[in-house]
Design an enzyme around this catalytic site. Structure first.
Site, PDB file in Angstrom:
ATOM      1  CG  ASP A 310      -1.747   1.143   1.459  1.00  0.00           C
ATOM      2  OD1 ASP A 310      -2.281   1.356   0.353  1.00  0.00           O
ATOM      3  OD2 ASP A 310      -2.076   1.854   2.463  1.00  0.00           O
ATOM      4  CG  ASP A 506      -1.526   2.385   7.351  1.00  0.00           C
ATOM      5  OD1 ASP A 506      -1.773   2.263   5.690  1.00  0.00           O
ATOM      6  OD2 ASP A 506      -1.559   3.319   7.512  1.00  0.00           O
ATOM      7  CG  ASP A 510      -4.554  -1.059   3.185  1.00  0.00           C
ATOM      8  OD1 ASP A 510      -4.196  -1.018   1.487  1.00  0.00           O
ATOM      9  OD2 ASP A 510      -4.135  -0.329   3.388  1.00  0.00           O
TER      10      ASP A 510
END
Length: 621
Positions: A310, A506, A510
């Site tokens: 990410d 995080d 996600d």
């Protein structure tokens, strides 16, 4: 509750097996052989019953494990009057199972504080007053108060003049977004400004956040189960064992030789050495701030070939930082920052807090502001050291200064935020803020490739131009931007064709991809509770580079486990051959297997001393 009952049952089985062995040995030493045999048998039977139930459950799921060899050895030993060897095998088997449960239980305990951040209630208006209600009590049309720092509990429309929301956990946008009256707000966003009212358009169970939770559960159900390293050796070892035992019985006509072969063949190097090495690896990884939720994820972590990252809060810091200061009237850049940060001490806005942190990091002394007046989502004004100071958006500051909004010199790069500053009624300058890459990102990715990861991708919900601006020069194998949570899941699933996939993130958005990946890694220090819950690995410190020693430790622990297995099975095969030719009785075979166990366990404990090369210093402990 089910897990706790299983843990208690496994502990009870180990205690029963140990008690049966110890009592039997005491009775045997006192010359009471018959009573000793009964004690040994009493210690074995509960283990046999639990083992049989486990094997049946595995066969229904299409799994064949080494447990079958342990079942055969204990059953054959009891059938032919060899209770002592059966008791020794029962203790070794239940002890190995206890070690695996211990590792997983410790990881669950360490996760409890991380998961305590999940919101449980909301403030709802009822007859002109506020009351706290459970999330599942929210109904369409309810008017809710969203206080500063609260997580939006259900999808709805802004019922106040404006709202300032941090959407980073949902979309990857690192900067907060201002929404006007009537605008749609998604559940899971965080209120980064003043309190506002929200009119719920659906119940919490039908909201965006709840949909993500359901997506996580679906991804977990569809996730391919991770098999134990020991089980992948099971069929071959079982075939060799049965062949040697059958040949010994057929050639000699003595069933005790087959029993001796089975006792020596009990796969204790696999049952004990593998969990010992992996539990040691878990402990070593935790020393570097990497919490792995059990032995199976640690083993799978050693085989990762593709890494998906990410952006916000993972590859970048997730907090805006000053990248430039532009002065319009000759005021010194440090003075612009000092006065703006001094005023921003009176605001809880994320950008204001970032300005204060940047000023303090540069060693600037910040005086106390006075007469602060904040316009949520636009800026604030007040007095610092007798001077009138205004900080905020270009339009807000220009109105206070009685000027037209200044144009951006050179334009605005994707992902930047510009903070205008006015001093004594005149535009003084602009602070340029951005969410940059973490320091040493390129070196970190190179180190990950040295750990055997061949493909690294960026997956973000942020805009494409922002993603390419931030990560375009890192040499990634692909950048996927503008992804929704379900699209991240599809990306993870599509990458599995090239080998096991690790996903690192995080945010709430996600969590489904973390659950779907072979190994999901969550940034636990500041990440969302949903991502920490869905992940297999949690980085307890806010440093992505801690993943490097985590992978190195996982590979080292697996390598040591394999060494122990190969050495232990080699010695066991030699012992099986000796037993087949009548050189070992069942009791002698059990003692030989104990000696082999000690050797492989001592080797497995070397995992406690793995020293990662790329990160010599510990993070915790």
């Amino acid at each position: 509750m089910e897990t706790e009952r299983t843990d208690r049952a496994g502990t009870a089985l180990l205690l029963v097996a140990l008690a049966g062995l110890a009592i039997g040995l005491a009775l045997h030493a006192g010359g009471r052989g018959g009573a000793a045999a009964l004690a040994w048998t009493a210690g074995v039977l509960p283990v046999l019953a639990a083992l049989l139930a486990e094997i049946v459950r595995g066969l229904r799921q299409g799994e064949v494990g080494l447990d079958i060899v342990a079942l055969l050895s204990m059953t054959a030993a009891l059938a032919f009057g060899q209770a002592l060897p059966a008791a020794v095998v029962a203790v070794m088997y239940s002890g190995g199972s206890f070690l695996e449960r211990f590792a997983e239980g410790r990881a669950r305990h360490d996760m409890s504080e991380l998961l305590a951040r999940v919101p449980r209630s909301a403030a709802r208006y009822v007859d002109g007053r506020l009351e706290d209600v459970p999330l599942d009590a929210i109904r369409p049309g309810d008017r809710l108060l969203i206080r500063q720092g609260d997580t939006v509990p259900a999808d709805g429309r802004i019922a106040s003049a404006s709202a300032f929301l941090d959407m980073s956990a949902l979309t990857g946008e690192s900067m907060p977004v201002k929404l006007g009256a009537g605008a749609f707000a998604m559940s899971g966003a965080t209120n980064a400004g003043a309190a506002f009212d929200l009119e719920a358009t659906c119940g919490a169970g039908e909201s965006t956040y709840a949909g993500i939770v359901r997506l996580v559960e679906s991804a977990q159900r569809s996730k391919a189960p991770m098999s134990r390293l020991a089980d992948r050796w099971s069929l071959g070892f079982l075939a060799v064992t049965l062949a040697i035992a059958g040949a010994a019985w057929t050639a000699s006509g003595d069933p005790i030789r087959a029993v001796a072969v089975l006792v020596v063949a009990t796969p204790c190097p696999l049952i004990l050495a593998v969990p010992v090495a992996l539990v040691a690896g878990l402990s070593r990884a935790a020393h570097f701030g990497v919490l792995v939720k059990g032995a199976k994820p640690l083993e799978a972590m050693a085989r990762i070939r593709t890494l998906i990252l990410d952006k916000t809060g993972t590859l970048t810091d997730g907090r805006p930082q000053i990248v430039a200061i532009d002065s319009h009237d000759g005021t010194a850049e440090q003075e612009i920052l000092r006065l703006a940060a001094a005023l921003d001490q009176g605001s809880k806005h994320p950008v204001a807090q970032a300005l204060v942190a940047a000023a303090k990091a540069r060693g600037l002394a910040l005086p106390l502001p006075e007469a602060i007046a904040e316009t949520p989502g636009e800026g604030l004004e007040g007095r610092v050291e007798g001077r009138a100071v205004a900080v905020g958006g270009d339009g807000f500051v220009a109105r206070l200064a009685g000027e037209a909004a200044a144009a951006d010199a050179g334009g605005r790069s994707p992902g930047e935020v510009h903070v205008a500053v006015a001093l004594d009624g005149r535009a003084a300058g602009r602070l340029v803020m951005s969410d940059p890459l973490r320091e040493g990102a390129a070196e970190m990715l190179a180190a990950l490739r040295r750990q055997g990861i061949g493909r690294i991708l960026l997956a973000t919900g942020d805009r494409s131009e922002v993603a390419h601006q931030v990560a375009g020069g890192l040499g990634l194998d692909g950048i996927r931007a503008g992804l929704s949570p379900d699209q991240k899941v599809l990306l993870v699933l599509s990458e599995r064709k090239d080998g096991p996939v690790m996903m690192v993130g995080d945010g709430v958005n996600d969590a489904p991809a973390l659950a779907a990946a072979d190994i999901g890694v969550a940034m636990g220090a500041r990440g969302a509770a949903a991502s920490a819950e869905a992940a297999d690995v949690v980085l307890l410190v806010d440093k992505l580079e801690r993943l490097i020693p985590g992978i190195e430790i996982a590979r080292g622990a697996r390598r040591i486990a394999l060494q122990s297995v190969v050495a232990g099975i080699g010695l066991s095969v030699l012992g099986m051959l000796a037993a087949a030719f009548g050189h070992l009785s069942p009791v002698e075979g059990a003692l030989l297997q104990e000696a082999i166990d000690v050797a492989v366990i001592l080797n497995a404990l070397r995992a406690l001393r793995i020293a990662p090369r790329d990160l010599p210093g510990p993070a915790v402990g």
